[in-house]
Design a protein around this motif. Structure first.
Motif, PDB file in Angstrom:
ATOM      1  N   CYS A   1       0.820  -1.216   0.000  1.00  0.00           N
ATOM      2  CA  CYS A   1       0.000   0.000   0.000  1.00  0.00           C
ATOM      3  C   CYS A   1       0.853   1.264   0.000  1.00  0.00           C
ATOM      4  CB  CYS A   1      -0.892   0.035   1.241  1.00  0.00           C
ATOM      5  SG  CYS A   1      -2.165  -1.227   1.259  1.00  0.00           S
ATOM      6  N   LEU A   2       0.336   2.298  -0.678  1.00  0.00           N
ATOM      7  CA  LEU A   2       0.937   3.623  -0.619  1.00  0.00           C
ATOM      8  C   LEU A   2       0.029   4.509   0.209  1.00  0.00           C
ATOM      9  CD1 LEU A   2       3.089   5.684  -1.538  1.00  0.00           C
ATOM     10  CD2 LEU A   2       1.682   6.089  -3.579  1.00  0.00           C
ATOM     11  N   TYR A   3       0.586   5.074   1.286  1.00  0.00           N
ATOM     12  CA  TYR A   3      -0.241   5.904   2.170  1.00  0.00           C
ATOM     13  C   TYR A   3      -0.745   7.138   1.422  1.00  0.00           C
ATOM     14  CZ  TYR A   3      -2.556   8.090   5.897  1.00  0.00           C
ATOM     15  OH  TYR A   3      -3.590   8.621   6.622  1.00  0.00           O
ATOM     16  N   GLY A   4      -2.017   7.484   1.672  1.00  0.00           N
ATOM     17  CA  GLY A   4      -2.636   8.614   1.005  1.00  0.00           C
ATOM     18  C   GLY A   4      -3.316   8.225  -0.289  1.00  0.00           C
ATOM     19  N   HIS A   5      -3.105   6.986  -0.711  1.00  0.00           N
ATOM     20  CA  HIS A   5      -3.728   6.463  -1.931  1.00  0.00           C
ATOM     21  C   HIS A   5      -4.537   5.203  -1.588  1.00  0.00           C
ATOM     22  CE1 HIS A   5      -1.313   9.115  -4.628  1.00  0.00           C
ATOM     23  NE2 HIS A   5      -0.556   9.125  -3.546  1.00  0.00           N
ATOM     24  N   ASP A   6      -3.834   4.146  -1.173  1.00  0.00           N
ATOM     25  CA  ASP A   6      -4.497   2.869  -0.869  1.00  0.00           C
ATOM     26  C   ASP A   6      -4.966   2.772   0.583  1.00  0.00           C
ATOM     27  OD1 ASP A   6      -3.702   1.926  -3.529  1.00  0.00           O
ATOM     28  OD2 ASP A   6      -1.701   1.922  -2.661  1.00  0.00           O
ATOM     29  N   ILE A   7      -4.403   3.585   1.449  1.00  0.00           N
ATOM     30  CA  ILE A   7      -4.847   3.668   2.849  1.00  0.00           C
ATOM     31  C   ILE A   7      -4.841   5.127   3.264  1.00  0.00           C
ATOM     32  CG2 ILE A   7      -4.268   1.337   3.685  1.00  0.00           C
ATOM     33  CD1 ILE A   7      -1.526   2.351   4.506  1.00  0.00           C
ATOM     34  N   ASP A   8      -5.796   5.480   4.125  1.00  0.00           N
ATOM     35  CA  ASP A   8      -5.916   6.872   4.579  1.00  0.00           C
ATOM     36  C   ASP A   8      -6.786   6.913   5.836  1.00  0.00           C
ATOM     37  OD1 ASP A   8      -8.644   6.780   3.818  1.00  0.00           O
ATOM     38  OD2 ASP A   8      -8.253   7.682   1.867  1.00  0.00           O
TER      39      ASP A   8
END
Length: 372
Positions: A235-242
């Motif tokens: 996951c890329l934070y701010g895209h796939d998780i937030d």
């Protein structure tokens, strides 16, 4: 007025190497070099790639109560994290959403924490606001962070210090590399074997050039870093998780330690625990993060809407690209739970066309961490 971009200790070296620079998380960062994104991606899968990740936040927590204090902010076992080991974690909010994901290392006399660049200031404030009197937070601003990744990474770094060959995935130790005291972990963000190396800022350029003198090593920019991590289901934070996404919706249950889930003394106790533990127990979430593989050659990008066969909107793409190793378009998406089963056909809207894609197990490309 636009805010002036910050630079890493390796900025001048990137310019010298002909990097194409772009704004990223408040920094002027290399998106690619002369090789280009696709060749950089494949080089990292086949040999060794060097990444400048100095924009990330490096922190230290000092004091006997450091592990207990940090454990109160994450659904992860920090108290029993052995010395010389690293663990993936995430800060949660009261709604069960993810504030940031991070890496925590126990160096024996302190905890070393690496947080995302875009969340650095808020993470520091968040930790600071919850620290007891016997724990101090040190923000490290005089060190660079390099990642050496790929199947030849261990061979390359062993030529600098043979001790790295004894390390396995998520091991960490202080080592002298090229005459410089470094903090080294066997970890990374590409799905490949590799190392993350915290090095004094003043020595960073010379150390990077020493590694680049090895024929196996090439600079890799943010473009290939993104396609590498996406192929490996990271996951890329701010895209796939937030902050609106819970770890259960994000299929990150493996990141929640068993001791924090059970009914024991250390179960729960982190922000949003009631929401997250209830979702684990009931499996009742409206959406899930899944992987999609394209049936055509056209990549689908972040923000593309997803539909079922009856043309009902059922989700959205959070990361998408053409996977250079996989050889087909790959995407990380959120869909209504009814459509999350492997093999389900889903349609992505790209420039007015509905492209068929199939739910496939992540990672799309096997992770090759060295576990001994």
């Amino acid at each position: 007025m636009t805010q002036e971009l910050q630079v890493t200790p390796l900025h001048a070296l990137h310019i010298e190497m002909g990097a194409k620079m772009v704004p990223f998380a408040g920094y002027d960062m290399p998106v690619q070099y002369a090789l280009g994104v696709r060749k950089e991606h494949l080089h990292c899968r086949e040999a060794a790639g060097l990444f400048d990740v100095s924009h990330m936040g490096q922190l230290r927590l000092h004091g006997a109560g450091a592990a207990k204090a940090l454990e109160a902010l994450v659904p992860v076992d920090i108290i029993d994290l052995p010395a010389g080991k690293q663990r993936y974690a995430f800060f949660t909010n009261e709604q069960g959403g993810i504030l940031d994901d991070l890496m925590v290392t126990n160096f024996g006399d302190h905890l070393f924490v690496v947080v995302n660049a875009a969340c650095k200031a808020q993470d520091i404030a968040h930790i600071q606001a919850h620290l007891p009197d016997d724990v101090t937070l040190e923000v490290i601003d005089d060190r660079a962070l390099l990642a050496l990744q790929g199947p030849k990474a261990a061979e390359v770094l062993a030529r600098v210090n043979p001790a790295v060959t004894d390390m396995v995935f998520m091991d960490a130790q202080a080592l002298t590399l090229n005459g410089v005291e470094c903090l080294v972990s066997r970890s990374g963000y590409t799905g490949e074997d590799g190392f993350e190396i915290s090095v004094p800022a003043a020595e960073a350029a010379a150390f990077a050039q020493h590694l680049l003198a090895d024929a196996e090593v090439e600079w890799i920019g943010l473009g290939a870093r993104d396609s590498l991590r996406l192929e490996c289901g990271l996951c890329l934070y701010g895209h796939d998780i937030d902050p609106t996404t819970t770890p259960v919706e994000a299929s990150l249950l493996w990141g929640i330690s068993p001791v924090r889930r059970a009914t024991g003394e250390r179960a729960g106790g982190f922000p949003g625990a009631d929401v997250i533990l209830s979702q684990i127990e009931t499996k009742d979430v409206a959406r899930k993060r899944v992987g999609l593989v394209g049936q055509s050659k056209a990549p689908v990008r972040e923000g593309s809407k997803l539909f079922d066969a009856a043309d009902n909107e059922i989700g959205i793409v959070t990361s998408g690209t053409f996977g250079p190793t996989k050889g087909v378009p790959v995407a990380m998406v959120y869909v209504q739970t009814d459509f999350a089963a492997l093999g389900t056909e889903i349609f992505a809207e790209v420039r007015g066309k509905k492209l068929p894609m199939t739910v496939e197990k992540m990672p799309f490309v096997p992770q090759r961490y060295y576990r001994g």
